[in-house]
Every structure is written in structure tokens, then in C-alpha cells.
Design an enzyme around this catalytic site. Structure first.
Site, PDB file in Angstrom:
ATOM      1  N   ASP A   1       0.861  -1.177   0.000  1.00  0.00           N
ATOM      2  CA  ASP A   1       0.000   0.000   0.000  1.00  0.00           C
ATOM      3  C   ASP A   1       0.900   1.229   0.000  1.00  0.00           C
ATOM      4  OD1 ASP A   1      -1.733   2.095   0.497  1.00  0.00           O
ATOM      5  OD2 ASP A   1      -2.842   1.053   2.063  1.00  0.00           O
ATOM      6  N   VAL A   2       0.804   2.055  -1.047  1.00  0.00           N
ATOM      7  CA  VAL A   2       1.696   3.213  -1.163  1.00  0.00           C
ATOM      8  C   VAL A   2       1.477   4.222  -0.050  1.00  0.00           C
ATOM      9  CG1 VAL A   2       1.992   2.993  -3.658  1.00  0.00           C
ATOM     10  CG2 VAL A   2       0.126   4.410  -2.754  1.00  0.00           C
TER      11      VAL A   2
ATOM     12  N   ASN B   1       2.076   5.368 -10.791  1.00  0.00           N
ATOM     13  CA  ASN B   1       0.803   5.284 -11.495  1.00  0.00           C
ATOM     14  C   ASN B   1      -0.390   5.135 -10.553  1.00  0.00           C
ATOM     15  OD1 ASN B   1      -1.115   4.309 -13.827  1.00  0.00           O
ATOM     16  ND2 ASN B   1      -1.067   2.624 -12.342  1.00  0.00           N
TER      17      ASN B   1
ATOM     18  N   TYR C   1      -9.434  15.348  -6.453  1.00  0.00           N
ATOM     19  CA  TYR C   1      -8.543  14.752  -7.452  1.00  0.00           C
ATOM     20  C   TYR C   1      -7.714  15.791  -8.215  1.00  0.00           C
ATOM     21  CZ  TYR C   1      -7.172  11.834 -11.464  1.00  0.00           C
ATOM     22  OH  TYR C   1      -6.467  11.169 -12.449  1.00  0.00           O
TER      23      TYR C   1
ATOM     24  N   LYS D   1      -3.503  16.049  -8.131  1.00  0.00           N
ATOM     25  CA  LYS D   1      -2.668  15.847  -9.316  1.00  0.00           C
ATOM     26  C   LYS D   1      -1.831  17.084  -9.638  1.00  0.00           C
ATOM     27  CE  LYS D   1      -3.624  11.605 -10.361  1.00  0.00           C
ATOM     28  NZ  LYS D   1      -2.576  10.554 -10.383  1.00  0.00           N
TER      29      LYS D   1
END
Length: 247
Positions: free
Chosen positions: A55-56, A79, A144, A148
Site C-alpha cells: 500500500d503506497v 501510477n 482529485y 494531481k
């Protein structure tokens, strides 16, 4: 000499396409994803792939995954990402928190682990996926777009600090991609047709378009590109006047 790469969120979707293309080009690939079963299944179809269930959002788990890969990767592709749709002011604390945790902090943790190892190894390259929402936020996209946009700046910051190692840092901003998190959206033929018409090239992008951009940036032809966000969108972000009525 063969190269190595770790691709996060690569058990499925766009990440799996990136990992497959890199493996086809001779990279030794690490499949890093939180879905352990999917990691095993993906590794079974990519020759020589290294399973890295992780899990990042867990920095300690990220460190263990990089240790398990064995040696510094030449390339890290960030990604892994999530989206929680809805009006930002109406979203739950958990949806907002998870979006930032995965999309921004997850990139920071994996990049930090990679950079420490790459610096000891004398160089490397990190590519992170951003989004055209980092330039043009979409209605109902929650946190989101902000997450980003932050990743884009994070890569530029790292590029300033580690160019003399040398480690390069770039990002890729996908447009309307027919795959990954967008698959449910394009299952609706009306949405699919409308969005395709809105792209100057007249089609949706594919996971292969993004994978090819990754391969280019990490090639010798892309060796002087650093601190750049490569927009891969068929020019849809420039299509405001094209898509507005003139009368």
C-alpha cells in the site's frame, strides 16, 4: 545493460499496460500494488516480474517493497491513484483524505524511497502520472485535480534538488483515456461518443498511448527532459473554442 523499473498500481489498468510494455522492452519490472492476489496474477503473465504487494500510503511498507525488489530501480513509475467523485464541499472527510493520501502522499513516499536508492546508485528516473485535471479541474472531481496538480509540482521540486546526481523527474498528464479508472465512464456509449468528438484527434486515448509516453521519456531520446509534465491528451485541453458554439 538491462534496466529495471518499479510501477505502482500496476496489477491492473494503465499501470499493467505500462509494466507490460517495459518488460517487453527488456526491463526487469516490479509490480507494486495493494491487491496481493492481482499482483501474483499479473506477475504470472509478465516474464521475470517481481511481486511487490504494498500500500503506497504506508511508508514502512514502501521501504520493505523497495528492499524486496533488490537494488535501486533505474525507473520508478508512480501510477497508483484514486478518484472520489462528488462536489468537493459535500464530500466526506474520508474521501478527501484518501484522495490526498494515495495520489499525493503515496507518490511522495515511493519517490523518497526510490531517490535514496538511486542517489547511492548514481542516478535514475522517476515518472509520475498527473492528469489534465491538474490544468482544467472537472466538475464533481472532488480533491482529485488538486492532488494531481500537487504531484506535478512535486516532480519539479525533486528535479531541482537532484539533477546533479543525476536523477530525472518528469510527469505525464493523461487526457480522456479509455482504461483504468475511466473504464466505467466510457461504458456509456453516449459519453464515449461525446468525449471522442471533443478531442481534436477524434478519439479517446488508450493505455498504450500512456505506456509509450513513459517509454519515450525513459529512452535515450528523452534523456535531456527533466522537470516536465508531458500532456498526452490529443489536444483536448486546447479545445475550448472548438467545443463552444460560435453563435
Amino acid at each position: 545493460m538491462s534496466r529495471s523499473a518499479i510501477v505502482t498500481g500496476s496489477a491492473n489498468g494503465i499501470g499493467a499496460t505500462i509494466a507490460t510494455l517495459l518488460a517487453d522492452k527488456g526491463y526487469r519490472v516490479g509490480i507494486l500494488d495493494r491487491d496481493e492476489q492481482a499482483v501474483r496474477e499479473r506477475c504470472a503473465v509478465i516474464d521475470g516480474a517481481v511481486p511487490l504487494p504494498c500500500d503506497v500510503c504506508d511508508p514502512a511498507a514502501v521501504e520493505r517493497a523497495f528492499d524486496a525488489f533488490g537494488g535501486a530501480p533505474d525507473l520508478l513509475v508512480n501510477n497508483a491513484g484514486i478518484v472520489r467523485f462528488g462536489e468537493l464541499a459535500q464530500q466526506s472527510d474520508e474521501d478527501i483524505r484518501m484522495t490526498i493520501e494515495v495520489n499525493l502522499m503515496g507518490v511522495l513516499w515511493t519517490t523518497r524511497s526510490a531517490v535514496r536508492r538511486m542517489a547511492e546508485n548514481g542516478g535514475g528516473h522517476v515518472i509520475s502520472l498527473t492528469s489534465i485535471n491538474a490544468y482544467s479541474p472537472g466538475p464533481g472531481s472532488g480533491a482529485y485535480p488538486a492532488s494531481k496538480a500537487a504531484v506535478k509540482q512535486l516532480m519539479k521540486q525533486f528535479a531541482l534538488e537532484y539533477g546533479d546526481v543525476p536523477i530525472r523527474f518528469n510527469s505525464i498528464a493523461p487526457g480522456f483515456i479509455d482504461g483504468g479508472m475511466s473504464t466505467p465512464i466510457y461504458a456509456d456509449p453516449k459519453v464515449r461518443a461525446a468525449r471522442s468528438r471533443g478531442v481534436p484527434l477524434g478519439r479517446l486515448g488508450t493505455p498504450e498511448d500512456i505506456a509509450n509516453a513513459v517509454a519515450f521519456l525513459d529512452s535515450t531520446e528523452g534523456a535531456y527532459i527533466n522537470g516536465h509534465d508531458l500532456v498526452v491528451d490529443g489536444a483536448v485541453t486546447h479545445a475550448v473554442l472548438k467545443n463552444l458554439p460560435r453563435e
